[in-house]
Design a protein around this motif. Structure first.
Motif, PDB file in Angstrom:
ATOM      1  N   GLU A 133       0.820  -1.208   0.000  1.00 33.47           N
ATOM      2  CA  GLU A 133       0.000   0.000   0.000  1.00 33.47           C
ATOM      3  C   GLU A 133       0.856   1.262   0.000  1.00 33.47           C
ATOM      4  OE1 GLU A 133      -3.066  -0.144  -0.504  1.00 33.47           O
ATOM      5  OE2 GLU A 133      -3.714  -2.127   0.172  1.00 33.47           O
ATOM      6  N   VAL A 134       0.310   2.318  -0.612  1.00 36.52           N
ATOM      7  CA  VAL A 134       0.926   3.640  -0.577  1.00 36.52           C
ATOM      8  C   VAL A 134       0.540   4.315   0.735  1.00 36.52           C
ATOM      9  CG1 VAL A 134       0.886   5.950  -1.606  1.00 36.52           C
ATOM     10  CG2 VAL A 134       0.954   3.923  -3.081  1.00 36.52           C
ATOM     11  N   ARG A 135       1.530   4.765   1.464  1.00 39.85           N
ATOM     12  CA  ARG A 135       1.256   5.427   2.742  1.00 39.85           C
ATOM     13  C   ARG A 135       2.020   6.747   2.809  1.00 39.85           C
ATOM     14  NH1 ARG A 135      -1.322   1.507   5.588  1.00 39.85           N
ATOM     15  NH2 ARG A 135      -0.748  -0.669   5.149  1.00 39.85           N
ATOM     16  N   VAL A 136       1.357   7.786   3.259  1.00 41.08           N
ATOM     17  CA  VAL A 136       2.007   9.059   3.552  1.00 41.08           C
ATOM     18  C   VAL A 136       2.210   9.086   5.055  1.00 41.08           C
ATOM     19  CG1 VAL A 136       1.800  11.566   3.508  1.00 41.08           C
ATOM     20  CG2 VAL A 136       0.980  10.210   1.570  1.00 41.08           C
ATOM     21  N   THR A 137       3.469   9.026   5.492  1.00 40.97           N
ATOM     22  CA  THR A 137       3.764   8.823   6.909  1.00 40.97           C
ATOM     23  C   THR A 137       4.065  10.116   7.662  1.00 40.97           C
ATOM     24  OG1 THR A 137       6.077   8.372   6.342  1.00 40.97           O
ATOM     25  CG2 THR A 137       4.592   6.478   6.524  1.00 40.97           C
ATOM     26  N   GLN A 138       4.517  11.150   6.957  1.00 40.03           N
ATOM     27  CA  GLN A 138       4.793  12.432   7.602  1.00 40.03           C
ATOM     28  C   GLN A 138       4.529  13.563   6.625  1.00 40.03           C
ATOM     29  OE1 GLN A 138       8.673  10.718   9.808  1.00 40.03           O
ATOM     30  NE2 GLN A 138       8.435  12.904  10.167  1.00 40.03           N
ATOM     31  N   LYS A 165       2.839   7.454  -7.960  1.00 41.74           N
ATOM     32  CA  LYS A 165       3.558   7.080  -9.178  1.00 41.74           C
ATOM     33  C   LYS A 165       5.050   6.913  -8.904  1.00 41.74           C
ATOM     34  CE  LYS A 165       1.656  10.500 -11.553  1.00 41.74           C
ATOM     35  NZ  LYS A 165       1.358  11.406 -12.697  1.00 41.74           N
ATOM     36  N   CYS A 166       5.608   7.776  -8.046  1.00 43.50           N
ATOM     37  CA  CYS A 166       7.026   7.668  -7.716  1.00 43.50           C
ATOM     38  C   CYS A 166       7.324   6.351  -6.996  1.00 43.50           C
ATOM     39  CB  CYS A 166       7.437   8.855  -6.858  1.00 43.50           C
ATOM     40  SG  CYS A 166       9.219   8.967  -6.556  1.00 43.50           S
ATOM     41  N   LEU A 167       6.442   5.941  -6.103  1.00 38.35           N
ATOM     42  CA  LEU A 167       6.626   4.671  -5.397  1.00 38.35           C
ATOM     43  C   LEU A 167       6.476   3.485  -6.345  1.00 38.35           C
ATOM     44  CD1 LEU A 167       4.665   5.445  -2.098  1.00 38.35           C
ATOM     45  CD2 LEU A 167       7.147   5.328  -2.383  1.00 38.35           C
ATOM     46  N   ALA A 225       5.140  17.181  -7.123  1.00 38.45           N
ATOM     47  CA  ALA A 225       6.331  16.521  -7.654  1.00 38.45           C
ATOM     48  C   ALA A 225       6.884  15.608  -6.573  1.00 38.45           C
ATOM     49  CB  ALA A 225       7.382  17.545  -8.073  1.00 38.45           C
ATOM     50  N   ALA A 226       7.505  14.502  -6.975  1.00 40.26           N
ATOM     51  CA  ALA A 226       8.071  13.544  -6.014  1.00 40.26           C
ATOM     52  C   ALA A 226       9.367  12.966  -6.564  1.00 40.26           C
ATOM     53  CB  ALA A 226       7.078  12.421  -5.729  1.00 40.26           C
ATOM     54  N   VAL A 227      10.289  12.641  -5.653  1.00 41.17           N
ATOM     55  CA  VAL A 227      11.548  11.995  -6.029  1.00 41.17           C
ATOM     56  C   VAL A 227      11.755  10.776  -5.131  1.00 41.17           C
ATOM     57  CG1 VAL A 227      12.601  14.128  -6.856  1.00 41.17           C
ATOM     58  CG2 VAL A 227      12.929  13.445  -4.482  1.00 41.17           C
ATOM     59  N   PRO A 228      12.420   9.729  -5.642  1.00 39.82           N
ATOM     60  CA  PRO A 228      12.646   8.519  -4.837  1.00 39.82           C
ATOM     61  C   PRO A 228      13.484   8.814  -3.604  1.00 39.82           C
ATOM     62  CG  PRO A 228      13.114   8.118  -7.151  1.00 39.82           C
ATOM     63  CD  PRO A 228      12.972   9.599  -6.997  1.00 39.82           C
ATOM     64  N   VAL A 235      10.966   1.151   0.260  1.00 43.40           N
ATOM     65  CA  VAL A 235      10.654   1.906  -0.944  1.00 43.40           C
ATOM     66  C   VAL A 235       9.974   3.193  -0.491  1.00 43.40           C
ATOM     67  CG1 VAL A 235       9.269   1.962  -3.059  1.00 43.40           C
ATOM     68  CG2 VAL A 235      10.392  -0.165  -2.352  1.00 43.40           C
ATOM     69  N   GLY A 236      10.595   4.327  -0.765  1.00 42.76           N
ATOM     70  CA  GLY A 236      10.043   5.578  -0.279  1.00 42.76           C
ATOM     71  C   GLY A 236      10.225   6.715  -1.256  1.00 42.76           C
ATOM     72  N   CYS A 237       9.651   7.860  -0.911  1.00 44.44           N
ATOM     73  CA  CYS A 237       9.822   9.054  -1.720  1.00 44.44           C
ATOM     74  C   CYS A 237       9.552  10.275  -0.857  1.00 44.44           C
ATOM     75  CB  CYS A 237       8.889   9.048  -2.935  1.00 44.44           C
ATOM     76  SG  CYS A 237       7.137   9.273  -2.544  1.00 44.44           S
ATOM     77  N   VAL A 238       9.981  11.417  -1.347  1.00 46.28           N
ATOM     78  CA  VAL A 238       9.636  12.688  -0.734  1.00 46.28           C
ATOM     79  C   VAL A 238       8.989  13.527  -1.827  1.00 46.28           C
ATOM     80  CG1 VAL A 238      11.930  13.688  -1.181  1.00 46.28           C
ATOM     81  CG2 VAL A 238      10.475  14.661   0.593  1.00 46.28           C
TER      82      VAL A 238
END
Length: 270
Positions: A133-138, A165-167, A225-228, A235-238
């Motif tokens: 699952e995609v999770r936004v943690t912070q 999409k980045c994840l 916008a997101a980057v790995p 597996v994460g991104c900001v």
């Protein structure tokens, strides 16, 4: 305390293989160099290590090493002793302090995200792909940099969000298809791509070093916008978001995000 590199061969199911260990191919080559410096300092314990010895042990040129030392001191990963040598700093000690690690990492990430928020003048999000699952943690936001309204659960909108999409680009093709089989590509705005085939093709074309974009695909009035941001098995991104009337700032903000995200990756990797 030993500071270890993430093992590039230790990949969870569904992760794409890492590229060859080439600093020029890595999204955040400075992070690898930072690990070299921290490993060198950790080997010498509390007695410290001179700049000259750090240069010999890490193989880094003087200018690059000086910049890294400045950054690592600012983040409290290193401390400068009275004789000019360097030793492991308070931040590394806290990150290794057993039950305190989770809180220390969270606080370190939040400080870094707040710094990114100020630097980009945009809301900042930390995303992870956990248990399918995609999770936004912070999230780091403020009145002048508001977060996007989560009007549809992010877990159900990976096809339309920069974070999702980045994840997904960090998974292999089969894992992407499996995710989309559980979360259909629903139309969220007039710009949402609803063809699963088109979504998969776009993910295949995405270059790891180029920010992933969402141009009002998830929410009318917001661009993202997101980057790995991948450390070890995670597996994460900001990501960042801006109101649509600031779209003209998106490219510069995304470039800033890509440049500065290494500090967050360092905190995740230790």
């Amino acid at each position: 305390m030993a500071v270890l590199h993430p093992d590039p061969g230790d990949q969870p199911p569904g992760r794409r293989p890492e590229p060859a260990d080439d600093a020029s191919a890595a999204p955040f080559p400075a992070v690898r160099h930072a690990f070299r410096v921290l490993e060198s300092a950790s080997r010498h314990g509390g007695e410290g290590v001179s700049v000259a010895l750090l240069a010999r042990e890490t193989g880094l040129p003087p200018g690059q090493l000086a910049q890294l030392l400045l950054t690592l001191r600012g983040q409290r990963y290193l401390e400068r002793l009275e004789d000019g040598s360097y030793a492991i700093g308070e931040a590394v000690a806290l990150l290794g302090a057993g039950g305190s690690r989770t809180r220390a990492v969270h606080d370190k990430l939040q400080r870094g995200m707040n710094d990114l928020r100020k630097a980009t003048r945009a809301a900042i999000y930390l995303g992870r792909y956990e248990d399918g699952e995609v999770r936004v943690t912070q999230i780091a936001d403020a009145p002048g940099t508001p977060r996007v309204n989560e009007w549809v659960d992010f877990r159900s909108a990976a096809h339309a969000t920069a974070i999702g999409k980045c994840l997904l680009t960090q998974l292999d093709h089969d894992a992407r298809r499996e995710h989309l089989s559980r979360h259909r590509t629903a139309r969220l705005t007039s710009r949402t791509i609803t063809s699963e085939k088109a979504v998969l093709a776009a993910l295949d074309r995405q270059v790891a070093t180029v920010p992933t974009l969402d141009l009002q695909e998830y929410a009318v009035g917001t661009v993202c916008a997101a980057v790995p941001l991948t450390a070890g098995r995670e597996v994460g991104c900001v990501a960042l978001s801006l109101p649509v009337h600031q779209t003209h700032r998106l490219r510069a903000a995304a470039e800033k995000l890509n440049t500065e995200a290494g500090n967050l990756l360092l905190a995740l990797s230790l």
